[in-house]
Design a protein around this motif. Structure first.
Motif, PDB file in Angstrom:
ATOM      1  N   ARG A   2       3.999  -3.180  -1.409  1.00 50.91           N
ATOM      2  CA  ARG A   2       3.472  -4.640  -1.237  1.00 50.91           C
ATOM      3  C   ARG A   2       1.932  -4.905  -1.230  1.00 50.91           C
ATOM      4  O   ARG A   2       1.356  -4.554  -0.511  1.00 50.91           O
ATOM      5  N   GLU A  19      -3.012 -12.799  -5.941  1.00 46.98           N
ATOM      6  CA  GLU A  19      -1.581 -12.541  -5.353  1.00 46.98           C
ATOM      7  C   GLU A  19      -1.502 -11.497  -5.167  1.00 46.98           C
ATOM      8  O   GLU A  19      -1.814 -10.656  -4.505  1.00 46.98           O
ATOM      9  N   THR A  21       1.528  -9.130  -4.358  1.00 45.89           N
ATOM     10  CA  THR A  21       2.870  -8.667  -5.738  1.00 45.89           C
ATOM     11  C   THR A  21       3.024  -6.915  -5.340  1.00 45.89           C
ATOM     12  O   THR A  21       2.281  -5.938  -4.140  1.00 45.89           O
ATOM     13  N   GLU A  22       3.654  -6.487  -6.043  1.00 50.18           N
ATOM     14  CA  GLU A  22       3.889  -4.824  -5.823  1.00 50.18           C
ATOM     15  C   GLU A  22       2.965  -4.093  -6.987  1.00 50.18           C
ATOM     16  O   GLU A  22       3.000  -4.224  -8.074  1.00 50.18           O
TER      17      GLU A  22
END
Length: 324
Positions: A2, A19, A21-22
Motif C-alpha cells: 500500500r 491515489e 493504492t496497492e
C-alpha cells in the motif's frame, strides 16, 4: 504494497492526482528494502503532483522523500533520499545525474521503500521513528544551509525567511542550539509567535525593516522575499538558498550584490555524512524536530491539502507501523 501514488498532475489542483493504492514494484538490482515505520511530507510531494520535477511519463510514481524504518536484519535506519548515479565518486549532491526518491525511483510513502545500501543510514537510538522521519529533507537541508552554505559561527545573526515551513522551522531550532542569534519573518502573527516559542530571538513581518543587518539569510521562499533578503545583509554577508516556493525568478539586483560583496550560495539537500552529523548534533544538544501532526496513509491527501494552504507549523509525519 500500500502506498500514496501520483497518478496524474494538475498545477491548480495537485491533490486530485493523488491515489492511495496497492502496487507491486521491481527494485533495481542490489537495492535493499526498508520496512517503513514513519515517513514525512514535504513540498516536494506537492511539486511532483503539480508536474514540476517529475515528468509525466514516469507516472504512476510513489511519492515521498523522507522515511525511517528497519532493514531485513533488524537494523534501524534513516533513509537518505539523494540517490547518486552508480559510477559517481564524491559528494552526492554534486552529481549532475543525481536524483531524489520519488523522482526516478519510487518514494517513501509506502509500506516498503527500496534504496541503495549506502542510503540506509543507521538511526541514532535516541530518536523516535517520528523524529527520525523528519530529518532527510527539511532538517538536513537546514543543517547544510546554516553550517556549510552560510558557514555560520556562534554569536552571528541569521535571518530565516518564512517561519512555519519545514526548513525554516528546522533552521530556527538548529540555529538557536548552535549559539546563533536567530531572527525570522512571517506574514502571520501566529507563526511569528510560534517561532519565538521555538527559540527565535526576534520575529518580524515579512519585508519589515530590521534593527540591523545580518550575517546571513536562509532563503527558501524566493520571489516574495528575495529583495528583502539582499537588503537585510551586511556587506560581505551571504544568502543561502535552498528553495523558491513563491517563484524562482526574482529581480537579481546585481548592483547590490557586487557593490556590497554579497554572496549567494545555493544548495540542495545534504550528503550521507551530513545526515550522520545531523543526528549527532541532535543527540548532543537535545534538540528534536517539531512535529505538526501525525497521520496515517489514509490521511495523506488532507495533510497535503493543509500543506498547500500553508496551514502547517513543522513537519507532518505519516505513521506506517500500525498498517503492517
Amino acid at each position: 504494497m500500500r502506498c500514496a501514488v501520483a497518478v496524474r498532475q494538475d498545477p491548480q489542483d495537485p491533490i486530485a492526482g493523488l491515489e492511495l493504492t496497492e502496487l507491486d514494484l521491481d527494485p533495481p538490482d542490489g537495492w535493499v528494502p526498508v520496512t517503513v515505520r514513519a515517513a514525512s511530507l514535504n513540498h516536494h510531494d506537492l511539486w511532483s503532483l503539480r508536474g514540476v520535477g517529475l515528468p509525466a511519463e514516469r507516472l504512476p510514481m510513489v511519492l515521498g522523500t523522507d522515511a525511517a524504518g528497519v532493514l531485513r536484519d533488524g537494523t534501524e535506519v534513516v533513509v537518505h533520499s539523494v540517490v547518486a548515479s552508480p559510477d559517481w565518486h564524491g559528494e552526492e549532491t554534486l552529481d549532475p545525474r543525481r536524483t531524489l526518491l520519488s523522482e526516478r525511483h519510487p518514494g517513501t510513502l509506502a509500506e516498503t521503500v527500496w534504496v541503495p545500501p549506502r542510503n540506509a543510514v543507521p538511526k541514532d537510538p535516541v530518536l523516535t521513528w517520528e523524529e527520525a522521519a523528519c530529518l532527510p529533507t527539511a532538517y538536513l537541508t537546514a543543517f547544510r544551509l546554516l553550517f556549510r552554505a552560510a558557514d555560520l559561527r556562534p554569536g552571528q545573526t541569521v535571518l530565516v525567511q518564512g517561519a512555519g515551513g519545514g526548513v525554516a522551522t528546522a533552521a530556527v531550532l538548529l540555529g538557536r542550539a548552535a549559539g546563533l542569534r536567530v531572527w525570522v519573518t512571517s506574514r502571520t502573527p501566529e507563526k511569528r509567535s510560534r517561532a519565538l516559542e521555538l527559540g527565535a530571538h526576534e520575529a518580524f513581518e515579512t519585508g519589515a525593516r530590521l534593527p540591523e543587518q545580518v550575517d546571513a539569510v536562509i532563503e527558501t521562499v524566493g520571489e516574495a522575499t528575495w529583495s528583502h533578503s539582499l537588503k537585510a545583509l551586511r556587506p560581505g554577508g551571504v544568502v543561502a538558498v535552498a528553495g523558491a516556493t513563491s517563484g524562482a525568478m526574482p529581480p537579481a539586483d546585481l548592483n547590490r550584490v557586487f557593490f556590497r560583496s554579497l554572496r549567494v550560495v545555493g544548495t540542495t539537500m545534504g550528503t550521507r555524512s551530513e545526515l550522520v552529523d545531523l543526528q549527532r548534533f541532535l543527540a548532543t544538544t537535545g534538540v528534536r524536530p517539531l512535529v505538526d501532526s501525525v497521520t496515517d496513509l489514509q490521511g495523506v491527501p488532507s495533510a497535503l491539502g493543509r500543506m498547500a494552504a500553508g496551514d502547517v507549523m513543522g513537519k507532518i509525519v505519516v505513521a506506517l507501523g500500525s498498517e503492517k
